[in-house]
Design an enzyme around this catalytic site. Structure first.
Site, PDB file in Angstrom:
ATOM      1  N   ALA A   1     -32.782 -67.173 100.744  1.00  0.00           N
ATOM      2  CA  ALA A   1     -32.367 -68.578 100.759  1.00  0.00           C
ATOM      3  C   ALA A   1     -30.889 -68.628 100.376  1.00  0.00           C
ATOM      4  O   ALA A   1     -30.381 -67.722  99.707  1.00  0.00           O
ATOM      5  CB  ALA A   1     -33.208 -69.362  99.771  1.00  0.00           C
TER       6      ALA A   1
ATOM      7  N   GLY B   1     -36.155 -65.019 100.527  1.00  0.00           N
ATOM      8  CA  GLY B   1     -36.696 -65.851 101.605  1.00  0.00           C
ATOM      9  C   GLY B   1     -36.675 -65.144 102.957  1.00  0.00           C
ATOM     10  O   GLY B   1     -37.491 -65.446 103.829  1.00  0.00           O
TER      11      GLY B   1
ATOM     12  N   GLU C   1     -35.187 -62.099  93.833  1.00  0.00           N
ATOM     13  CA  GLU C   1     -34.960 -63.377  93.135  1.00  0.00           C
ATOM     14  C   GLU C   1     -34.849 -63.208  91.628  1.00  0.00           C
ATOM     15  O   GLU C   1     -34.109 -63.925  90.958  1.00  0.00           O
ATOM     16  CB  GLU C   1     -36.103 -64.366  93.449  1.00  0.00           C
TER      17      GLU C   1
END
Ligand code: HXC
Length: 259
Positions: free
Chosen positions: A67, A110, A133
């Site tokens: 992301a 993502g 992440e």
């Protein structure tokens, strides 16, 4: 546009569509706009009877590096709730036609989750998969703890999610995360080869079969078997079933029409 859409040459590659994520400077970081565009592209391909299989790819450097961190950095929880970006991901998951991820370079966060949302993954030897992440103070949010664990098992998933380490395409293949690893220059060709095989089948059977395999992730065995059985019966409503069986008996290739 954050993606390029190519409805592939009907003669050379019948019934296959290719979507190329196209934010190369940001390693195809998935901002909200890109995901919305991707959702719309998939929805329109799903409605297009000429298309029987879809490939999503990036470029040599990156399928997608996650992301868009720059877009996310200042978000509050209330922003995230209001934006409800995972609704877009849920819609992408509802694509009824088979989707193949053709991965080269980074498939992270993502990006790894998007690849896992696809039905099959073909990767180049230099592809890298990871859920990093944790290194930026968050955790996976689009299936990284769930789909990854189901694919590779607890030990590796836990290590990847808790340390953020990347795994190579070879490791991903050995762990059952991806379907094929091929030399770098061949990953897209290989994805097309796989897509071509799938696109030659009855689109109705393919749709029902995809739905049934995905059901295995969501139900217990008895319910899953029951669902499979109903879909099996449903395939007999199609002309493609008659054509497929007739072609077998007549020792010729079937010509599936999707009806
Ligand atoms: C925004 C990104 C980005 C990202 C890379 N870039 N990843 N921008 N969001 N996720 C940008 C960089 O800022 C840089 O732009 C350019 O792409 C090239 O990246 P570099 O870091 O210079 O390249 P390199 O040194 O080769 O390192 C590659 C990398 C690294 C290892 C992939 O970029 C990296 O660690 N990226 C972040 C990976 C990550 O943490 N992903 C998870 C995100 S969170 P500039 O303009 O600065 O030169 C997530 C949550 C999902 O995905 C939740 C569901 C939606």
């Amino acid at each position: 546009m954050n993606y390029e859409f190519i409805l592939v040459d009907e003669q050379a590659q019948p019934h296959i569509a290719l979507i190329r994520l196209n934010r190369p400077k940001e390693l195809n970081a998935l901002n909200l706009q890109l995901m919305l565009e991707l959702k719309s592209a998939l929805q329109s391909l799903d409605q297009n009877d000429a298309v029987r299989c879809i490939i999503i790819t990036g470029n040599e450097q990156a399928f997608a590096a996650g992301a868009d961190i720059k877009q996310m950095e200042s978000r509050t929880p209330v922003d995230l709730i209001k934006i409800d970006q995972f609704e877009t991901w849920d819609q992408i998951r509802k694509t009824s036609k088979p989707v193949i991820a053709a991965v080269s370079g980074f498939a992270l966060g993502g990006g790894c989750e998007l690849a896992m949302l696809c039905d099959m993954i073909v990767a180049s030897e230099s592809a890298k998969f990871g859920q990093p992440e944790i290194k930026i103070g968050i955790m996976p949010g689009a299936g990284g703890t769930q789909r990854l664990t189901r694919a590779v098992g607890k030990a590796l998933a836990m290590e990847m999610v808790l340390t953020g380490k990347f795994i190579s395409a070879q490791e991903a293949h050995a762990a059952g995360l991806i379907n094929r690893v091929v030399p770098d220059e061949l990953y897209l060709d290989e994805a097309f080869k796989l897509a071509k095989e799938v696109a030659a089948m009855s689109p109705i059977s393919i749709r029902l079969a995809k739905e049934s395999v995905l059901k295995a992730f969501e139900t217990g065995l008895q319910e899953g078997l029951f669902f499979e059985r109903k879909n099996f019966y449903l395939t007999f409503t199609s002309e493609d079933q008659k054509e497929g069986m007739k072609a077998f008996i007549e020792k010729r290739k079937p010509d599936f029409k999707g009806v």
